[in-house]
Scaffold this motif. Structure first.
Motif, short mmCIF file in Angstrom:
data_model
loop_
_atom_site.label_atom_id
_atom_site.label_comp_id
_atom_site.label_asym_id
_atom_site.label_seq_id
_atom_site.Cartn_x
_atom_site.Cartn_y
_atom_site.Cartn_z
N HIS A 1 -4.14 -4.64 -1.44
CA HIS A 1 -4.76 -5.91 -1.80
C HIS A 1 -6.17 -6.00 -1.21
CE1 HIS A 1 -4.90 -10.16 -2.92
NE2 HIS A 1 -5.49 -10.35 -1.75
N GLU A 2 -6.32 -5.61 0.05
CA GLU A 2 -7.62 -5.65 0.70
C GLU A 2 -8.61 -4.69 0.04
OE1 GLU A 2 -7.38 -5.22 4.95
OE2 GLU A 2 -5.75 -6.68 5.05
N LYS A 3 -8.14 -3.49 -0.34
CA LYS A 3 -9.01 -2.53 -1.02
C LYS A 3 -9.48 -3.08 -2.36
CE LYS A 3 -7.15 1.79 0.85
NZ LYS A 3 -6.47 3.05 0.51
N ILE A 4 -8.56 -3.67 -3.09
CA ILE A 4 -8.90 -4.24 -4.40
C ILE A 4 -9.89 -5.38 -4.23
CG2 ILE A 4 -8.01 -5.50 -6.41
CD1 ILE A 4 -5.37 -3.85 -5.99
N MET B 1 1.93 -1.55 3.09
CA MET B 1 1.01 -0.89 2.18
C MET B 1 0.47 -1.88 1.15
SD MET B 1 -0.43 1.96 1.58
CE MET B 1 -0.99 3.12 0.40
N GLY B 2 1.24 -2.90 0.80
CA GLY B 2 0.80 -3.88 -0.17
C GLY B 2 -0.44 -4.64 0.28
N ASP B 3 -0.48 -5.03 1.57
CA ASP B 3 -1.63 -5.75 2.11
C ASP B 3 -2.87 -4.87 2.10
OD1 ASP B 3 -0.18 -8.05 2.53
OD2 ASP B 3 0.22 -7.62 4.64
#
Length: 107
Positions: free
Chosen positions: A6-9, A1-3
Motif C-alpha cells: 500500500h505504501e509503495k503504491i 506485506m499488505g501495508d
C-alpha cells in the motif's frame, strides 16, 4: 506485506501525479498499482538488479549508456529522462520504453 505494498503504491501514485502536474488521483493510483504489481512479478537477473538505494545517479555516464542500450533510445534521450525524472529507476525505465514505442509507432 499488505501495508508495505500500500505504501509503495501510494508513493508511486504521488510520483505519477507530480510528473503529470496533477490529474485524476484514482487513475494515478491504478497506474501505480499496476506498475508495482508488474515489478513484483518480474524475475530479476544480475543485469536487472537494483542498486542498494534503488536509485540511479543521473550523472553516472555508464548508467546513461546502459539505459540507452537496454531500452533502444539515444544517450541524449536517456540523459534527458534521468534529468527530468530523477533517480526512480522504475519511472525512468517505463518512460524510456514508452519513448521507444512512440518513436517506433511514428516510423
Amino acid at each position: 506485506m499488505g501495508d508495505e505494498r500500500h505504501e509503495k503504491i501510494q508513493k508511486r501514485a504521488y510520483q505519477i501525479w507530480e510528473r503529470e502536474g496533477g490529474g485524476d488521483p484514482e487513475h494515478h493510483w491504478h497506474r501505480a498499482e499496476a506498475e508495482i504489481d508488474r515489478e513484483a512479478a518480474l524475475p530479476l537477473t544480475a543485469d536487472d538488479a537494483l542498486p542498494q538505494t534503488r536509485e540511479i545517479a543521473s550523472t553516472d555516464v555508464l548508467e546513461v549508456e546502459e539505459l540507452a542500450r537496454r531500452t533502444g533510445i539515444s544517450g541524449d534521450e536517456a540523459q534527458a529522462l534521468l534529468d527530468r525524472l530523477g533517480t526512480d529507476r522504475a519511472a525512468v525505465e517505463q518512460a524510456a520504453r514508452g519513448l521507444k514505442a512512440r518513436k517506433s509507432a511514428k516510423s
